[in-house]
Design a protein around this motif. Structure first.
Motif, short mmCIF file in Angstrom:
data_model
loop_
_atom_site.label_atom_id
_atom_site.label_comp_id
_atom_site.label_asym_id
_atom_site.label_seq_id
_atom_site.Cartn_x
_atom_site.Cartn_y
_atom_site.Cartn_z
N ALA A 152 -23.81 -17.60 -72.12
CA ALA A 152 -23.76 -16.15 -72.30
C ALA A 152 -24.18 -15.74 -73.70
O ALA A 152 -24.76 -14.68 -73.90
N ARG B 173 -31.58 -10.38 -68.13
CA ARG B 173 -30.21 -9.87 -68.23
C ARG B 173 -30.10 -8.37 -68.43
O ARG B 173 -29.04 -7.79 -68.20
N SER C 257 -19.29 -12.92 -68.18
CA SER C 257 -20.04 -11.89 -68.88
C SER C 257 -19.07 -10.81 -69.32
O SER C 257 -18.22 -10.38 -68.54
N ARG D 32 -25.78 -12.39 -72.06
CA ARG D 32 -25.27 -12.18 -70.70
C ARG D 32 -24.00 -11.35 -70.80
O ARG D 32 -22.90 -11.85 -70.94
#
Length: 555
Positions: A326, A339, A373, A386
């Protein structure tokens, strides 16, 4: 010529093909319960929980679902000053005094869990990582914390404990404190998960040492709360022989062995593992890896299904994502450029249906696809992490979870002439024709159809015309109210709005207000009443590539 062709393709992306896709939904043919698997989220940096945009986002996550929303975070037990960095946080809950006696400090813990309580979300308590004074073999000034982008899991925060009994007592004290502060009945609804991905670098011990950690952790939890919900192993997606063996050996341990902590049976109330996709850059564009995520899920379900005692246990995919980092922005990994826009939500919509289908195939009990996320404070707008939001502005992906929250009741039968079958996705992904498909639900006085036009390759392409025929509407119903929500390049899309205003990193007050509004779930048109004939209606719509719709019907 290249520029002209690119512009022509961008225009073509909005032109539907001549042959419409037919999607049929039968409300009279139930497929099983629609469980809120979407209502789970997590993040590395537990200290973001109490920051400005973290608290704001927690409230939004609570509001997207009629049922409980669960939050999982790393570093609940890590030593440090409580300041978040990329892939790092701390609570400093455990230290040793000058005499070697444990000191328990719940100040930061209380701030984190109080924020959960205020937002109305429920914690999934991930027990990690190892406090510095309890970690085995910590030497040198910099060996406990390793700063990103270096390999953050290489530090001693991922070591086994030097004293398993002391670890168990820490877990008992921690659980006891949570019960005292928030109440036994409330904490009884939380999930306690032991560690994170102990089959890779997050755990510096052997599998057998993790099993021992699990035993001592569960003993500590249950000593403070005898009916606590406990489980694991939170291992990586079982696509490799190593990861598959780890999950299988863990289940064998719980089934056949005696607890290393007390010699009794080993409790296991849920099973968790982490399936991930694998996007790449192909010929200058992002190509998603949905097949990789679904193969990991299928392998995990297959392993669980071999254990009659465990086949009905809840399965929590406690990280289920298109890829594995992430905190790696698209600046660091260009393949993460998916993303910010509508591709991420469309991928997620297709994954939701596939996960339910795999659950049904293996007759297991999936309750969660936890999206790893959240948000990163103090970073550039749309930097490509993310995340669900950027500087307090919701990104398109958050809206697919809002769509999922509007669905309820029973899953019902759907079919599509544009569907890519589950087996084809598992074997080759969605790399030829797009997957134009749907998942639908029916509850009392309402129904919902989520549909998408998904392709692994993020390139301009023609859209499709879709005709959605819904049958099985109760015979007494003569009219239904349609609310049609859409995520695409120009709806429910703050990223497009940001680019159209020149991609400002310091937006004006008026620009920020516009971005906030653009981040909300948007209707494609005004709600409209439709006539029902013979329990049936047909709705036509144009669906661009990488677009997701939700048709919500009320009567």
């Amino acid at each position: 010529m290249t520029l002209i062709c690119a512009i022509a393709m961008q225009g073509a992306a909005q032109v539907p093909v001549s042959n419409p896709i037919s999607i049929r939904v039968d409300l009279a043919e139930p497929q099983g319960p629609y469980k809120p698997i979407y209502g789970w989220f997590g993040y590395d940096e537990s200290n973001y929980t109490t920051m400005k945009y973290g608290k704001q986002l927690l409230t939004e996550l609570h509001d997207l679902s009629p049922g409980p929303v669960y939050i999982r975070a790393h570093h609940l037990l890590t030593s440090g000053n409580g300041v978040a960095e990329l892939k790092w946080s701390s609570s400093n809950v455990y230290t040793l005094d000058a005499n070697g006696k444990p000191v328990y400090d719940f100040t930061i813990t209380d701030q984190t869990f109080d924020a959960f309580q205020k937002a109305g979300v429920r914690p999934m308590v991930e027990l990690g990582f190892m406090p510095k004074d309890l970690a085995a073999t910590v030497t040198g000034v910099n060996e406990y914390q390793v700063h990103f982008p270096k390999n953050t899991v290489s530090g001693a925060s991922n070591n086994p404990p030097k004293d398993y009994a002391a670890w168990s007592e820490l877990i008992r004290k921690y659980t006891e404190h949570l019960v005292q502060r928030y109440g036994k009945e409330q904490v009884r609804t939380w999930y306690f998960e032991v560690w994170n991905e102990p089959d890779i670098g997050y755990w510096h011990g052997t599998p057998e040492e993790y099993f021992k950690l699990y035993d001592y952790s569960v003993a500590g939890i249950r000593a403070a709360l005898p009916n606590a919900i406990v489980g694991g192993p939170a291992s990586t997606g079982p696509t490799s022989d190593r990861a598959s063996a780890f999950l299988d050996d863990f289940l064998k341990h719980c089934l056949n062995d005696k607890s290393a902590a007390n010699g009794g049976a080993i409790p296991l109330d849920f099973i968790s593992f982490h399936p991930k996709g694998r996007p790449t850059v192909v010929d200058g564009h992002v190509q998603m890896g949905l097949a990789n995520e679904l193969k990991a899920v299928e392998n995990g379900f297959r392993i669980v299904a071999t254990y009659p005692k465990y086949i009905k246990l809840p399965i929590i995919l406690s990280e289920a994502d298109p890829e594995g980092c992430a905190a790696c922005s698209m600046k660091m990994n260009p393949s993460n450029a998916y993303r910010n826009g509508p591709l991420y939500p469309t991928y997620t919509a297709a994954a939701i249906k596939a996960l339910f289908d795999l659950q049904d195939r293996y007759k297991v009990n999936l309750i969660s696809m936890l999206s790893w996320s959240f948000e990163f404070e103090g970073k550039d707008y749309f930097e490509g992490f993310r995340t669900l939001a950027t500087n307090g502005v919701d990104k398109p992906v958050l809206n697919v979870f809002r769509m999922a929250g509007l669905m309820s009741g029973e899953r019902v039968s759907t079919s599509s002439t544009g569907q890519v079958s589950l087996d084809d996705i598992l074997s080759a992904g969605v790399k030829q024709t797009p997957d134009v498909d749907a998942i639908a639900t029916k509850a009392e006085h309402e129904a919902a159809v989520m549909l998408w036009n998904y392709h692994d390759d993020d390139v301009p392409a023609v859209g499709v015309e879709v005709q959605v025929t819904i049958t099985g509407i109760p015979p007494t119903v003569k009219r239904v109210l349609l609310e049609h929500y859409r995520i695409d390049g120009s709806h429910s899309n703050s990223y497009t709005a940001w680019k159209e205003m020149g991609s400002p990193q310091t937006p004006t007050e008026a620009q920020y207000a516009k971005l906030k509004a653009a981040g909300q779930l948007e209707l494609l048109g005004s709600p409209e009443w439709l006539d029902v004939s013979g329990g049936k209606i047909t709705i036509s719509t144009e669906l661009p590539r990488q677009a997701t719709s939700l048709m919500h019907l009320k009567w």
